[in-house]
Design an enzyme around this catalytic site. Sequence first.
Site, short mmCIF file in Angstrom:
data_model
loop_
_atom_site.label_atom_id
_atom_site.label_comp_id
_atom_site.label_asym_id
_atom_site.label_seq_id
_atom_site.Cartn_x
_atom_site.Cartn_y
_atom_site.Cartn_z
N GLU A 1 -22.85 -4.19 55.75
CA GLU A 1 -21.57 -3.95 55.66
C GLU A 1 -20.47 -4.69 54.90
OE1 GLU A 1 -23.39 -4.27 59.99
OE2 GLU A 1 -23.60 -5.15 58.05
N CYS B 1 -19.92 -9.94 60.02
CA CYS B 1 -19.58 -8.48 59.59
C CYS B 1 -18.40 -7.96 60.21
CB CYS B 1 -20.87 -7.38 59.36
SG CYS B 1 -22.05 -8.09 58.29
N HIS C 1 -25.15 -8.92 54.23
CA HIS C 1 -25.29 -7.74 55.04
C HIS C 1 -24.73 -6.51 54.57
CE1 HIS C 1 -26.16 -9.97 58.91
NE2 HIS C 1 -27.22 -10.13 58.29
#
Length: 162
Positions: A81, A108, A79
Amino acid sequence: MSSKRTDYLSWDEYFMAVALLSAQRSKDPNTQVGACVANSLNKIVGVGYNGFPWGCSDDELPWDREGDYLNTKYPFVCHAELNAVLNSTTFDLRDCRIYVALFPCNECTKVIIQAGIREIVYLSDKYRNTDSVRASKIMLAKSNTSYRQFKPERESILLSLI
């Protein structure tokens, strides 16, 4: 005598725009997410977008959203993040803010909290009713990590490349 411009970007607009621009690097055909980490001096210290880990071909792993788990993107995609934290220019992200298009998932959120990031600024919370986001909000409350929705004051930002 000229006076300064008044239509310049706020810090929130600037960092969210960087997150959204970073999302344009994603090869995901369905969801493009970007993230931008800014420190207390308003310096960008990390950016990321959702995609496969380094060395994992975008052409060989699946992009599907449904099907057998190993035939979907979910076990493989990093992801935005996570990538923003891993791509950071410093090991010390304490007291930083992270700007993201979507409210972070629970995985995350763990990374954000562990990195010492103290505030999440998000654009959309469209998965608010999922267990993943519910878990995120529980962890954020227990860790005293704040979050707020970005409220744009303009509809768009136009970038011209010529």
